[in-house]
Design a protein around this motif. Sequence first.
Motif, mmCIF file in Angstrom:
data_model
loop_
_atom_site.group_PDB
_atom_site.id
_atom_site.type_symbol
_atom_site.label_atom_id
_atom_site.label_comp_id
_atom_site.label_asym_id
_atom_site.label_seq_id
_atom_site.Cartn_x
_atom_site.Cartn_y
_atom_site.Cartn_z
ATOM 1 N N ASP A 66 16.896 -48.797 29.744
ATOM 2 C CA ASP A 66 16.794 -47.945 30.922
ATOM 3 C C ASP A 66 17.497 -46.617 30.641
ATOM 4 O O ASP A 66 18.616 -46.605 30.123
ATOM 5 N N GLU A 67 16.841 -45.537 30.923
ATOM 6 C CA GLU A 67 17.332 -44.172 30.710
ATOM 7 C C GLU A 67 17.554 -43.838 29.240
ATOM 8 O O GLU A 67 18.368 -42.984 28.890
ATOM 9 N N ALA A 68 16.793 -44.487 28.365
ATOM 10 C CA ALA A 68 16.875 -44.176 26.933
ATOM 11 C C ALA A 68 16.430 -42.745 26.687
ATOM 12 O O ALA A 68 15.561 -42.217 27.382
ATOM 13 N N ASP A 69 17.034 -42.124 25.695
ATOM 14 C CA ASP A 69 16.601 -40.804 25.245
ATOM 15 C C ASP A 69 15.555 -40.998 24.160
ATOM 16 O O ASP A 69 15.718 -41.834 23.267
ATOM 17 N N VAL A 70 14.479 -40.226 24.249
ATOM 18 C CA VAL A 70 13.430 -40.238 23.241
ATOM 19 C C VAL A 70 13.280 -38.803 22.756
ATOM 20 O O VAL A 70 12.988 -37.912 23.552
ATOM 21 N N VAL A 71 13.528 -38.580 21.470
ATOM 22 C CA VAL A 71 13.463 -37.235 20.908
ATOM 23 C C VAL A 71 12.368 -37.229 19.854
ATOM 24 O O VAL A 71 12.350 -38.066 18.956
ATOM 25 N N PHE A 127 16.456 -50.097 22.849
ATOM 26 C CA PHE A 127 17.185 -49.006 22.209
ATOM 27 C C PHE A 127 17.538 -47.911 23.204
ATOM 28 O O PHE A 127 16.747 -47.571 24.081
ATOM 29 N N ASP A 128 18.745 -47.354 23.034
ATOM 30 C CA ASP A 128 19.251 -46.278 23.892
ATOM 31 C C ASP A 128 18.768 -44.911 23.444
ATOM 32 O O ASP A 128 18.717 -43.971 24.236
ATOM 33 N N LEU A 129 18.468 -44.784 22.168
ATOM 34 C CA LEU A 129 18.032 -43.516 21.594
ATOM 35 C C LEU A 129 16.950 -43.790 20.570
ATOM 36 O O LEU A 129 17.126 -44.618 19.682
ATOM 37 N N VAL A 130 15.829 -43.084 20.718
ATOM 38 C CA VAL A 130 14.750 -43.152 19.745
ATOM 39 C C VAL A 130 14.514 -41.735 19.243
ATOM 40 O O VAL A 130 14.350 -40.806 20.043
ATOM 41 N N VAL A 131 14.515 -41.580 17.930
ATOM 42 C CA VAL A 131 14.198 -40.293 17.320
ATOM 43 C C VAL A 131 12.978 -40.507 16.437
ATOM 44 O O VAL A 131 12.989 -41.361 15.558
ATOM 45 N N ALA A 132 11.926 -39.746 16.711
ATOM 46 C CA ALA A 132 10.689 -39.844 15.934
ATOM 47 C C ALA A 132 10.425 -38.497 15.281
ATOM 48 O O ALA A 132 10.341 -37.479 15.965
ATOM 49 N N ASP A 133 10.313 -38.521 13.975
ATOM 50 C CA ASP A 133 10.049 -37.307 13.211
ATOM 51 C C ASP A 133 8.841 -37.561 12.320
ATOM 52 O O ASP A 133 8.973 -37.672 11.093
ATOM 53 N N PRO A 134 7.653 -37.658 12.937
ATOM 54 C CA PRO A 134 6.475 -37.932 12.116
ATOM 55 C C PRO A 134 6.152 -36.747 11.215
ATOM 56 O O PRO A 134 6.407 -35.602 11.580
ATOM 57 N N PRO A 135 5.596 -37.021 10.043
ATOM 58 C CA PRO A 135 5.129 -35.911 9.214
ATOM 59 C C PRO A 135 4.178 -35.034 10.033
ATOM 60 O O PRO A 135 3.471 -35.533 10.922
ATOM 61 N N LEU A 151 12.069 -29.635 19.017
ATOM 62 C CA LEU A 151 12.551 -30.935 19.462
ATOM 63 C C LEU A 151 12.164 -31.093 20.919
ATOM 64 O O LEU A 151 12.519 -30.263 21.757
ATOM 65 N N TRP A 152 11.436 -32.152 21.217
ATOM 66 C CA TRP A 152 11.055 -32.503 22.583
ATOM 67 C C TRP A 152 11.932 -33.666 23.006
ATOM 68 O O TRP A 152 11.976 -34.691 22.327
ATOM 69 N N TYR A 153 12.633 -33.514 24.115
ATOM 70 C CA TYR A 153 13.521 -34.554 24.641
ATOM 71 C C TYR A 153 12.856 -35.198 25.853
ATOM 72 O O TYR A 153 12.448 -34.496 26.782
ATOM 73 N N GLY A 154 12.741 -36.521 25.813
ATOM 74 C CA GLY A 154 12.239 -37.261 26.961
ATOM 75 C C GLY A 154 13.257 -38.302 27.380
ATOM 76 O O GLY A 154 14.202 -38.603 26.657
ATOM 77 N N ARG A 155 13.056 -38.847 28.573
ATOM 78 C CA ARG A 155 13.943 -39.884 29.063
ATOM 79 C C ARG A 155 13.103 -41.000 29.675
ATOM 80 O O ARG A 155 12.165 -40.754 30.422
ATOM 81 N N ALA A 156 13.452 -42.223 29.319
ATOM 82 C CA ALA A 156 12.774 -43.390 29.869
ATOM 83 C C ALA A 156 13.304 -43.644 31.270
ATOM 84 O O ALA A 156 14.515 -43.734 31.466
ATOM 85 N N LEU A 157 12.395 -43.722 32.204
ATOM 86 C CA LEU A 157 12.790 -43.955 33.595
ATOM 87 C C LEU A 157 12.156 -45.246 34.054
ATOM 88 O O LEU A 157 10.939 -45.372 34.020
ATOM 89 N N TRP A 158 13.013 -46.158 34.460
ATOM 90 C CA TRP A 158 12.542 -47.436 34.995
ATOM 91 C C TRP A 158 13.169 -48.634 34.455
ATOM 92 O O TRP A 158 13.887 -49.280 35.060
ATOM 93 N N ILE A 159 12.561 -48.790 33.378
ATOM 94 C CA ILE A 159 11.924 -49.772 32.543
ATOM 95 C C ILE A 159 12.321 -51.107 32.917
ATOM 96 O O ILE A 159 13.023 -51.811 33.021
ATOM 97 N N PRO A 174 3.885 -41.036 27.686
ATOM 98 C CA PRO A 174 3.237 -42.048 28.526
ATOM 99 C C PRO A 174 3.988 -42.201 29.847
ATOM 100 O O PRO A 174 5.119 -41.727 29.987
ATOM 101 N N ASN A 175 3.372 -42.885 30.805
ATOM 102 C CA ASN A 175 4.091 -43.228 32.033
ATOM 103 C C ASN A 175 5.317 -44.030 31.626
ATOM 104 O O ASN A 175 5.227 -44.932 30.813
ATOM 105 N N GLY A 176 6.448 -43.657 32.194
ATOM 106 C CA GLY A 176 7.699 -44.317 31.849
ATOM 107 C C GLY A 176 8.634 -43.414 31.067
ATOM 108 O O GLY A 176 9.812 -43.704 30.946
ATOM 109 N N ILE A 177 8.101 -42.316 30.502
ATOM 110 C CA ILE A 177 8.939 -41.321 29.826
ATOM 111 C C ILE A 177 8.616 -39.963 30.432
ATOM 112 O O ILE A 177 7.458 -39.595 30.557
#
Length: 188
Positions: A146-151, A115-123, A180-188, A164-167
């Motif tokens: 690779d270079e996915a956005d994780v919000v 996935f290119d974009l992951v959005v997680a909104d846990p309770p 909102l915390w924005y992370g980016r996957a580097l590597w993978i 985790p390592n990788g974001i």
Amino acid sequence: MTRIIAGEYGGRRLTTPAGDRTRPTSDRVREALFGSLESAGRLTDAAVLDLYAGSGAIGLEAVSRGAAHALLIEAHQATGRVITRNIRQLGAGDRARLLIANLPQALRRQPPQRFDLVVADPPYGVDDGEVAETLAALVENHWLADEADVVLERPRRASEPPWPNGITTVRSRRYGESTLWYGRALWI
């Protein structure tokens, strides 16, 4: 498919689950999220993963704004029925799919794709340990392109997510009681 803006389509609101099992992302936060993703060109043709999907508004708004498709993961069966209704109402069945499963367990299996974009909104009641497990499972089980956005949306007073390592952290933005915390996957 009608474009969704801040939870509305065609002048009507999406159906939201009854009770307090979910905490919908506010219109203001959703508009800021999608505005930043669109202006950075990170949404067009993206494969989107919506975790703790609730009403499905995040994943459905993503596809209405140009994402290729979205997988929405929600644990609660009754809430899943609300998502299914919203997918049907929007005519998004060809671009949005629902998986009823618990997190982070659902992410321990083989992903259907990266996935290119992951959005997680846990309770807000979901503790940092589960958030950490969920983020780690995304990396360890290769759910991220690779270079996915994780919000990640968390309460305003919560500390930085346990990436985790990788974001890596890109930035954070506060809106009322949410961050909102924005992370980016580097590597993978």
